[in-house]
Design a protein around this motif. Structure first.
Motif, short mmCIF file in Angstrom:
data_model
loop_
_atom_site.label_atom_id
_atom_site.label_comp_id
_atom_site.label_asym_id
_atom_site.label_seq_id
_atom_site.Cartn_x
_atom_site.Cartn_y
_atom_site.Cartn_z
N SER A 185 9.53 13.16 13.37
CA SER A 185 8.11 12.95 12.69
C SER A 185 8.04 11.45 12.09
O SER A 185 9.34 11.17 11.57
N SER A 186 6.83 11.17 11.66
CA SER A 186 6.63 9.88 10.97
C SER A 186 5.49 9.84 10.10
O SER A 186 4.66 10.64 10.11
N THR A 187 5.59 9.19 8.98
CA THR A 187 4.71 9.04 8.02
C THR A 187 4.61 7.40 7.58
O THR A 187 5.65 6.93 7.28
N ILE A 188 3.26 7.00 7.25
CA ILE A 188 3.22 5.67 6.82
C ILE A 188 2.48 5.65 5.44
O ILE A 188 1.31 6.17 5.48
N PHE A 189 3.07 4.86 4.65
CA PHE A 189 2.39 4.40 3.28
C PHE A 189 2.24 3.04 3.31
O PHE A 189 2.60 2.03 3.94
N THR A 190 0.88 2.66 2.91
CA THR A 190 0.41 1.47 2.77
C THR A 190 0.68 0.88 1.22
O THR A 190 -0.03 1.51 0.26
N LEU A 191 1.27 -0.38 1.09
CA LEU A 191 1.11 -0.93 -0.08
C LEU A 191 0.03 -1.40 -0.44
O LEU A 191 -0.35 -2.56 -0.36
N ASN A 192 -0.93 -0.69 -1.25
CA ASN A 192 -2.14 -1.14 -1.44
C ASN A 192 -2.43 -1.38 -2.82
O ASN A 192 -3.76 -1.64 -3.35
N ALA A 193 -1.54 -1.36 -3.63
CA ALA A 193 -1.83 -1.29 -5.22
C ALA A 193 -0.66 -2.26 -5.93
O ALA A 193 0.35 -1.93 -5.66
N GLY A 194 -1.28 -3.31 -6.50
CA GLY A 194 -0.34 -4.15 -7.05
C GLY A 194 -0.27 -3.85 -8.51
O GLY A 194 -1.31 -3.48 -9.17
N ASN A 195 0.74 -4.56 -9.07
CA ASN A 195 0.80 -4.33 -10.51
C ASN A 195 0.16 -5.89 -11.13
O ASN A 195 -0.47 -6.50 -10.29
N SER A 196 0.10 -6.04 -12.39
CA SER A 196 -0.71 -7.06 -13.17
C SER A 196 -0.54 -8.47 -12.52
O SER A 196 -1.44 -9.28 -12.28
N ALA A 197 0.76 -8.65 -12.20
CA ALA A 197 1.21 -9.85 -11.58
C ALA A 197 0.59 -10.25 -10.30
O ALA A 197 0.11 -11.48 -10.02
N LEU A 198 0.05 -9.36 -9.63
CA LEU A 198 -0.73 -9.48 -8.23
C LEU A 198 -2.10 -9.32 -8.31
O LEU A 198 -2.83 -9.38 -7.36
N THR A 199 -2.53 -9.33 -9.44
CA THR A 199 -4.01 -9.55 -9.76
C THR A 199 -4.74 -10.76 -9.02
O THR A 199 -4.14 -11.82 -9.18
N GLY A 200 -5.51 -10.45 -8.09
CA GLY A 200 -6.25 -11.80 -7.58
C GLY A 200 -5.78 -11.93 -6.06
O GLY A 200 -6.53 -12.63 -5.44
#
Length: 231
Positions: A33-48
């Motif tokens: 089986s497989s599952t996928i996570f989406t990296l959709n939240a950044g820390n403060s350095a990735l703001t913008g």
């Protein structure tokens, strides 16, 4: 009347047994089986810098072996790459495990540094993960994808969704992100990263309604059997 009640009880009992066998089938053999996570939240350095920053795919290939693949994402003029400390991180759902079979894919012009195990560590903004990785060379060795294999040495995993578990901060995966601004051309070590930061995934658990539905069916079955015995 007693005979009729006895027959009715037998019929209800047989029906309940049949429903029970349907609701609880025999345990099947292992199924990948497989599952996928989406990296959709950044820390403060990735703001913008808009997400998605990438994905993490967990492929369970046996009850004790899982392959994790991190792939960089893109949004508009930005391409996201992995590298340096905390390159690709996970919180493993096991008492003990081994990590190996590292792979890395690099964009044209970038160096290739094989990722390495860096044990447990804190990922800026997202808490402690019990499995982190790293590579050397910083942005010059940034990768568009990273992979490794986890082997459970303390038990088994039933499915891909159970390979990882949220850490104390509520996150299962994270990665160190280099932001490449392609408005100046293709990603290249000659064009410095716009910024570096860390990203994680928001995990949505199985809705409780699924469990409530199953419990409701069992309750109805029990009620029907009890009612049949009283008549």
């Amino acid at each position: 009347m007693r005979t009729l009640n006895a027959v009715r009880s037998v019929i209800l009992g047989t029906a309940a047994l049949a429903m029970g066998l349907t609701a609880f089938p025999a345990v099947a053999s292992f199924v990948p089986s497989s599952t996928i996570f989406t990296l959709n939240a950044g820390n403060s350095a990735l703001t913008g810098y808009p997400s998605p920053y990438g994905t993490v795919t967990v492929d369970l290939t046996s009850s004790t072996t899982a392959n994790l693949t991190y792939k960089g994402g893109s949004s508009g003029q930005y391409t996201y790459l992995f590298g340096d400390s905390g390159m690709a991180d996970a919180n493993v759902n096991a008492g003990s495990w081994t990590i190996g079979s590292f792979t890395e894919t690099n964009p044209a012009g970038f160096g290739s540094a094989v990722p390495a195990d860096s044990g447990s560590g804190t990922v800026d903004g997202f808490g402690v993960f019990n499995q982190t990785t790293k590579n050397s060379g910083g942005y010059n060795d940034a990768a568009s994808s990273v992979g490794f294999t986890l082997t459970n040495t303390s038990g088994t995993w039933a499915d891909a969704a159970g390979v990882l578990t949220p850490n104390a901060s509520g996150y299962s995966v994270a990665a160190h992100i280099f932001v490449c601004n392609t408005s100046a051309g293709a990603c290249s070590p000659g064009i410095p990263a716009a910024v570096t930061g860390y990203a994680t995934a928001t995990v949505v658990p199985l809705p409780a309604a699924a469990w409530l539905f199953g419990s409701g069916l069992l309750g109805l079955m029990g009620f029907s059997v009890r009612r049949g015995r009283k008549t």
